[in-house]
Design a protein around this motif. Structure first.
Motif, PDB file in Angstrom:
ATOM      1  N   ILE A  97      34.546  21.569 -38.803  1.00 41.05           N
ATOM      2  CA  ILE A  97      35.118  22.092 -37.560  1.00 41.05           C
ATOM      3  C   ILE A  97      36.569  21.621 -37.507  1.00 41.05           C
ATOM      4  CG2 ILE A  97      35.062  22.042 -35.037  1.00 41.05           C
ATOM      5  CD1 ILE A  97      32.063  21.139 -35.339  1.00 41.05           C
ATOM      6  N   VAL A  98      37.475  22.591 -37.438  1.00 46.94           N
ATOM      7  CA  VAL A  98      38.889  22.270 -37.283  1.00 46.94           C
ATOM      8  C   VAL A  98      39.309  22.722 -35.892  1.00 46.94           C
ATOM      9  CG1 VAL A  98      41.222  22.591 -38.155  1.00 46.94           C
ATOM     10  CG2 VAL A  98      39.287  22.575 -39.762  1.00 46.94           C
ATOM     11  N   GLU A  99      39.728  21.765 -35.086  1.00 46.02           N
ATOM     12  CA  GLU A  99      40.242  22.067 -33.741  1.00 46.02           C
ATOM     13  C   GLU A  99      41.743  22.251 -33.855  1.00 46.02           C
ATOM     14  OE1 GLU A  99      40.498  20.029 -29.292  1.00 46.02           O
ATOM     15  OE2 GLU A  99      39.604  18.907 -30.945  1.00 46.02           O
ATOM     16  N   ILE A 100      42.243  23.291 -33.210  1.00 47.79           N
ATOM     17  CA  ILE A 100      43.673  23.578 -33.291  1.00 47.79           C
ATOM     18  C   ILE A 100      44.245  23.803 -31.901  1.00 47.79           C
ATOM     19  CG2 ILE A 100      43.153  26.000 -33.747  1.00 47.79           C
ATOM     20  CD1 ILE A 100      45.790  26.166 -35.262  1.00 47.79           C
ATOM     21  N   HIS A 101      45.484  23.370 -31.739  1.00 45.68           N
ATOM     22  CA  HIS A 101      46.245  23.609 -30.508  1.00 45.68           C
ATOM     23  C   HIS A 101      47.666  23.980 -30.900  1.00 45.68           C
ATOM     24  CE1 HIS A 101      43.072  22.031 -27.955  1.00 45.68           C
ATOM     25  NE2 HIS A 101      42.896  21.105 -28.895  1.00 45.68           N
ATOM     26  N   LEU A 102      48.214  24.992 -30.262  1.00 42.91           N
ATOM     27  CA  LEU A 102      49.582  25.419 -30.549  1.00 42.91           C
ATOM     28  C   LEU A 102      50.590  24.339 -30.197  1.00 42.91           C
ATOM     29  CD1 LEU A 102      49.151  29.005 -29.172  1.00 42.91           C
ATOM     30  CD2 LEU A 102      49.695  28.452 -31.542  1.00 42.91           C
ATOM     31  N   THR A 103      50.350  23.657 -29.095  1.00 47.10           N
ATOM     32  CA  THR A 103      51.259  22.607 -28.645  1.00 47.10           C
ATOM     33  C   THR A 103      50.653  21.237 -28.967  1.00 47.10           C
ATOM     34  OG1 THR A 103      50.250  22.485 -26.445  1.00 47.10           O
ATOM     35  CG2 THR A 103      52.091  24.037 -26.732  1.00 47.10           C
ATOM     36  N   ASN A 104      51.471  20.229 -28.862  1.00 48.05           N
ATOM     37  CA  ASN A 104      50.983  18.864 -29.050  1.00 48.05           C
ATOM     38  C   ASN A 104      50.370  18.398 -27.735  1.00 48.05           C
ATOM     39  OD1 ASN A 104      50.477  16.202 -29.469  1.00 48.05           O
ATOM     40  ND2 ASN A 104      52.580  15.642 -30.007  1.00 48.05           N
ATOM     41  N   ILE A 105      49.066  18.581 -27.618  1.00 52.99           N
ATOM     42  CA  ILE A 105      48.413  18.230 -26.354  1.00 52.99           C
ATOM     43  C   ILE A 105      48.530  16.739 -26.049  1.00 52.99           C
ATOM     44  CG2 ILE A 105      46.837  20.180 -26.461  1.00 52.99           C
ATOM     45  CD1 ILE A 105      44.594  18.130 -27.160  1.00 52.99           C
ATOM     46  N   HIS A 106      48.732  15.917 -27.067  1.00 53.81           N
ATOM     47  CA  HIS A 106      48.829  14.471 -26.863  1.00 53.81           C
ATOM     48  C   HIS A 106      50.104  14.071 -26.121  1.00 53.81           C
ATOM     49  CE1 HIS A 106      45.420  14.493 -29.497  1.00 53.81           C
ATOM     50  NE2 HIS A 106      46.133  15.138 -30.390  1.00 53.81           N
ATOM     51  N   ALA A 107      51.052  14.994 -26.047  1.00 57.01           N
ATOM     52  CA  ALA A 107      52.309  14.726 -25.344  1.00 57.01           C
ATOM     53  C   ALA A 107      52.325  15.357 -23.956  1.00 57.01           C
ATOM     54  CB  ALA A 107      53.486  15.272 -26.162  1.00 57.01           C
ATOM     55  N   ARG A 108      51.207  15.918 -23.545  1.00 55.76           N
ATOM     56  CA  ARG A 108      51.139  16.596 -22.254  1.00 55.76           C
ATOM     57  C   ARG A 108      50.727  15.637 -21.143  1.00 55.76           C
ATOM     58  NH1 ARG A 108      48.487  22.406 -22.892  1.00 55.76           N
ATOM     59  NH2 ARG A 108      50.394  23.289 -22.089  1.00 55.76           N
ATOM     60  N   ASP A 109      50.604  16.189 -19.944  1.00 59.87           N
ATOM     61  CA  ASP A 109      50.197  15.376 -18.805  1.00 59.87           C
ATOM     62  C   ASP A 109      48.782  14.837 -19.025  1.00 59.87           C
ATOM     63  OD1 ASP A 109      48.204  17.283 -17.005  1.00 59.87           O
ATOM     64  OD2 ASP A 109      49.707  18.420 -18.146  1.00 59.87           O
ATOM     65  N   GLU A 110      48.435  13.841 -18.284  1.00 59.09           N
ATOM     66  CA  GLU A 110      47.165  13.128 -18.482  1.00 59.09           C
ATOM     67  C   GLU A 110      45.948  14.059 -18.449  1.00 59.09           C
ATOM     68  OE1 GLU A 110      44.787  10.105 -19.577  1.00 59.09           O
ATOM     69  OE2 GLU A 110      46.963  10.004 -19.480  1.00 59.09           O
ATOM     70  N   ALA A 111      45.941  15.039 -17.582  1.00 62.23           N
ATOM     71  CA  ALA A 111      44.794  15.942 -17.461  1.00 62.23           C
ATOM     72  C   ALA A 111      44.637  16.860 -18.669  1.00 62.23           C
ATOM     73  CB  ALA A 111      44.926  16.791 -16.199  1.00 62.23           C
ATOM     74  N   HIS A 112      45.696  17.049 -19.451  1.00 62.47           N
ATOM     75  CA  HIS A 112      45.662  17.973 -20.586  1.00 62.47           C
ATOM     76  C   HIS A 112      45.994  17.277 -21.904  1.00 62.47           C
ATOM     77  CE1 HIS A 112      46.347  20.512 -17.026  1.00 62.47           C
ATOM     78  NE2 HIS A 112      45.424  21.239 -17.630  1.00 62.47           N
ATOM     79  N   ARG A 113      45.667  16.020 -21.981  1.00 56.76           N
ATOM     80  CA  ARG A 113      46.013  15.223 -23.149  1.00 56.76           C
ATOM     81  C   ARG A 113      44.802  14.897 -24.019  1.00 56.76           C
ATOM     82  NH1 ARG A 113      49.332  10.305 -21.332  1.00 56.76           N
ATOM     83  NH2 ARG A 113      50.761  12.011 -20.997  1.00 56.76           N
ATOM     84  N   HIS A 114      43.611  14.937 -23.440  1.00 63.91           N
ATOM     85  CA  HIS A 114      42.418  14.484 -24.146  1.00 63.91           C
ATOM     86  C   HIS A 114      41.391  15.603 -24.247  1.00 63.91           C
ATOM     87  CE1 HIS A 114      44.028  10.456 -23.835  1.00 63.91           C
ATOM     88  NE2 HIS A 114      44.216  10.670 -22.538  1.00 63.91           N
ATOM     89  N   SER A 115      41.289  16.186 -25.418  1.00 63.33           N
ATOM     90  CA  SER A 115      40.305  17.244 -25.640  1.00 63.33           C
ATOM     91  C   SER A 115      38.950  16.611 -25.937  1.00 63.33           C
ATOM     92  CB  SER A 115      40.716  18.121 -26.814  1.00 63.33           C
ATOM     93  OG  SER A 115      39.654  18.958 -27.188  1.00 63.33           O
ATOM     94  N   ILE A 116      37.945  16.991 -25.176  1.00 59.70           N
ATOM     95  CA  ILE A 116      36.603  16.473 -25.462  1.00 59.70           C
ATOM     96  C   ILE A 116      36.068  17.065 -26.768  1.00 59.70           C
ATOM     97  CG2 ILE A 116      36.108  15.969 -23.052  1.00 59.70           C
ATOM     98  CD1 ILE A 116      34.286  18.445 -22.959  1.00 59.70           C
ATOM     99  N   MET A 117      36.613  18.196 -27.212  1.00 56.81           N
ATOM    100  CA  MET A 117      36.174  18.817 -28.464  1.00 56.81           C
ATOM    101  C   MET A 117      36.525  17.953 -29.670  1.00 56.81           C
ATOM    102  SD  MET A 117      34.918  21.368 -26.953  1.00 56.81           S
ATOM    103  CE  MET A 117      35.199  21.933 -25.290  1.00 56.81           C
ATOM    104  N   SER A 118      37.570  17.164 -29.536  1.00 51.58           N
ATOM    105  CA  SER A 118      38.003  16.309 -30.645  1.00 51.58           C
ATOM    106  C   SER A 118      36.943  15.292 -31.047  1.00 51.58           C
ATOM    107  CB  SER A 118      39.294  15.577 -30.275  1.00 51.58           C
ATOM    108  OG  SER A 118      40.335  16.502 -30.061  1.00 51.58           O
ATOM    109  N   THR A 119      36.011  15.006 -30.146  1.00 57.22           N
ATOM    110  CA  THR A 119      34.971  14.026 -30.462  1.00 57.22           C
ATOM    111  C   THR A 119      34.005  14.530 -31.532  1.00 57.22           C
ATOM    112  OG1 THR A 119      33.499  14.782 -28.680  1.00 57.22           O
ATOM    113  CG2 THR A 119      35.088  13.029 -28.139  1.00 57.22           C
ATOM    114  N   VAL A 120      33.971  15.847 -31.756  1.00 51.99           N
ATOM    115  CA  VAL A 120      33.076  16.396 -32.787  1.00 51.99           C
ATOM    116  C   VAL A 120      33.835  17.132 -33.885  1.00 51.99           C
ATOM    117  CG1 VAL A 120      31.077  16.545 -31.258  1.00 51.99           C
ATOM    118  CG2 VAL A 120      32.615  18.516 -31.482  1.00 51.99           C
TER     119      VAL A 120
END
Length: 150
Positions: A97-120
């Protein structure tokens, strides 16, 4: 035997090129699909490319990927942060499973920084814009090949 890759896109990605181009760029999802088809063909994947604004459709496609033994590239978009049903569908998969995001979500606001999908996810690609899709397909290819020889 043909290898299959499901490349799934979540809510509002059908509006790429129109929605916040200063953040997401001007490349459309159709452009990404055409480029993804070329790369998938190059590496030997049969591509299933889909986008939905409906969580239940994405879950259905993840179930299909499970039954097909396919690799998955997913841009869950806004579902990244709260969709436990999509997360549970991803947990069913025993394939890369490859999760992809166009933007760097890790640099976004707190509510949009942590993808729960990344755990799998086997790996995460974020911040490379539309080029990230090529990276994601190549990563899925390598991960699937590594798994096949393990």
């Amino acid at each position: 035997m043909t290898r299959k890759l499901y490349l799934l896109n979540g809510p509002n990605l059908d509006m790429l090129g129109q929605r916040e181009p200063e953040l997401y760029g001007t490349t459309t999802l159709k452009d990404i699909e055409a480029q993804s088809a070329r790369i998938a063909d190059e590496v030997g994947f049969e591509l299933e490319f889909a986008q939905s604004n409906a969580e239940h459709e994405i879950i259905g496609w993840l179930h299909d990927a499970h039954y097909d033994g396919a690799a998955v590239v997913i841009n869950p978009a806004g579902l990244s942060f709260q969709s436990v049903p999509v997360l549970d569908a991803l947990r069913i998969l025993s394939i890369p499973i490859v999760e992809i995001h166009l933007t760097n979500i890790h640099a976004r606001d707190e509510a949009h920084r942590h993808s729960i999908m990344s755990t799998v996810a086997t790996t995460v690609i974020a911040g490379a814009g539309a080029f990230g899709y090529e990276l994601a397909i190549r990563a899925a290819d390598r991960l699937a090949a590594d798994r096949a020889t393990a």
